[in-house]
Design a protein around this motif. Structure first.
Motif, PDB file in Angstrom:
ATOM      1  N   LEU A  96     -49.567  62.666  17.534  1.00  0.00           N
ATOM      2  CA  LEU A  96     -49.148  61.298  17.831  1.00  0.00           C
ATOM      3  C   LEU A  96     -48.867  60.531  16.538  1.00  0.00           C
ATOM      4  O   LEU A  96     -47.845  59.841  16.415  1.00  0.00           O
ATOM      5  CB  LEU A  96     -50.240  60.588  18.637  1.00  0.00           C
ATOM      6  CG  LEU A  96     -49.980  59.123  19.010  1.00  0.00           C
ATOM      7  CD1 LEU A  96     -48.852  59.017  20.025  1.00  0.00           C
ATOM      8  CD2 LEU A  96     -51.259  58.479  19.559  1.00  0.00           C
ATOM      9  N   GLU A 101     -54.194  52.497  22.638  1.00  0.00           N
ATOM     10  CA  GLU A 101     -52.907  53.194  22.683  1.00  0.00           C
ATOM     11  C   GLU A 101     -53.094  54.700  22.447  1.00  0.00           C
ATOM     12  O   GLU A 101     -52.461  55.524  23.108  1.00  0.00           O
ATOM     13  CB  GLU A 101     -51.962  52.617  21.634  1.00  0.00           C
ATOM     14  CG  GLU A 101     -51.423  51.237  21.976  1.00  0.00           C
ATOM     15  CD  GLU A 101     -50.611  50.637  20.853  1.00  0.00           C
ATOM     16  OE1 GLU A 101     -49.683  49.865  21.152  1.00  0.00           O
ATOM     17  OE2 GLU A 101     -50.904  50.920  19.662  1.00  0.00           O
ATOM     18  N   SER A 110     -54.783  56.213  25.622  1.00  0.00           N
ATOM     19  CA  SER A 110     -53.853  56.309  26.746  1.00  0.00           C
ATOM     20  C   SER A 110     -52.840  57.421  26.531  1.00  0.00           C
ATOM     21  O   SER A 110     -52.483  58.140  27.474  1.00  0.00           O
ATOM     22  CB  SER A 110     -53.121  54.966  26.932  1.00  0.00           C
ATOM     23  OG  SER A 110     -54.024  53.953  27.318  1.00  0.00           O
ATOM     24  N   ALA A 111     -52.372  57.591  25.284  1.00  0.00           N
ATOM     25  CA  ALA A 111     -51.367  58.613  24.989  1.00  0.00           C
ATOM     26  C   ALA A 111     -51.942  60.018  25.075  1.00  0.00           C
ATOM     27  O   ALA A 111     -51.291  60.934  25.576  1.00  0.00           O
ATOM     28  CB  ALA A 111     -50.782  58.368  23.597  1.00  0.00           C
ATOM     29  N   SER A 126     -54.199  60.139  28.806  1.00  0.00           N
ATOM     30  CA  SER A 126     -53.427  59.702  29.977  1.00  0.00           C
ATOM     31  C   SER A 126     -54.330  59.111  31.051  1.00  0.00           C
ATOM     32  O   SER A 126     -54.182  59.396  32.237  1.00  0.00           O
ATOM     33  CB  SER A 126     -52.614  60.868  30.557  1.00  0.00           C
ATOM     34  OG  SER A 126     -51.721  61.374  29.600  1.00  0.00           O
TER      35      SER A 126
END
Length: 232
Positions: A167, A180, A183-184, A187
């Motif tokens: 990421l 962030e 969540s990435a 999920s």
């Protein structure tokens, strides 16, 4: 067929998890304590471990730390809802995720599947058609081979650490908040993301930085989040 080891000294919990997961087609192994878990992983082809914390002979934190000396397979901790300190201990020892008791069967299955997908992808079981190598400074990530090197030397990352690094390395210089990142990578709802991400960032620094206390690559932006610095 994936093989999952359920390690918990409570037979009822093992049986419940076995029902959830065997229904999905997984091969199930069972252990009553951390020592048994280490022995089974060392002798059988295990793809994921569900690990309780408080157990006799060897607790889950010690067992996970022992497994991490040799294996990079996903480890999901089983914790009580109020045991925030245990969650952090588990992540510090090398766990990839945690599930709180009492279990929601759908959550158990979803988290297991997510970790197995990540593990299979990192292990090269799934292949991309095009090679994709990304680099920042001395860090190089080969997404086709699912490998990471630092100044030409291989770096062993867990599936979760790999996904976090990917990421960052895809957007060098960009600041990601803990929510962030969570969540990435996971999920899912980033509840409690700050502590979880902080532990994984520390592990990445220990593996990628010469001086983790004064990082060259993985920087904190106070009040904002984290970023990966360096030239492509």
């Amino acid at each position: 067929m994936y093989s999952i080891l359920i390690c918990d000294d409570d037979r009822d919990i093992r049986n419940a998890l076995k029902i959830y997961l065997s229904g999905e087609g997984y091969r199930i192994f069972e252990a009553e304590n951390g020592k048994e878990a280490v022995d089974i992983v060392s002798s059988e082809e295990i793809h994921l471990v569900l690990m309780d914390i408080m157990m006799p002979k060897m607790d889950g934190v010690s067992a996970t730390a022992k497994l991490r000396e040799t294996f990079n397979l996903p480890v999901i901790f089983l914790t009580a809802k109020s045991e925030d300190s245990d969650k952090i201990l588990g992540l510090t020892a090398g766990a990839d995720d945690y599930i709180t008791k009492p279990f929601n069967p759908l959550e158990v299955i979803a988290r297991v599947k997510a970790q197995l997908r990540r593990y299979a992808y990192l292990g090269g079981m799934e292949k991309k058609e095009e090679e994709n190598t990304l680099s920042v400074g001395g860090i190089e990530l080969d997404d086709a081979g699912k490998s990471v090197t630092l100044n030409g030397e291989p770096v062993a990352l867990t599936p979760t650490e790999y996904d976090i690094l990917k990421l960052f390395i895809e957007s060098p210089g960009r600041v990601f908040s803990s929510k962030e990142i969570y969540s990435a990578v996971w999920s899912s709802d980033p509840l409690g993301a700050e502590g979880t991400i902080a532990v994984h960032i520390r592990h990445l620094r220990e593996k990628l930085e010469i001086d983790p206390a004064n990082p060259r690559y993985l920087k904190v932006v106070w009040g904002k989040g984290y970023k990966l610095e360096g030239k492509k």
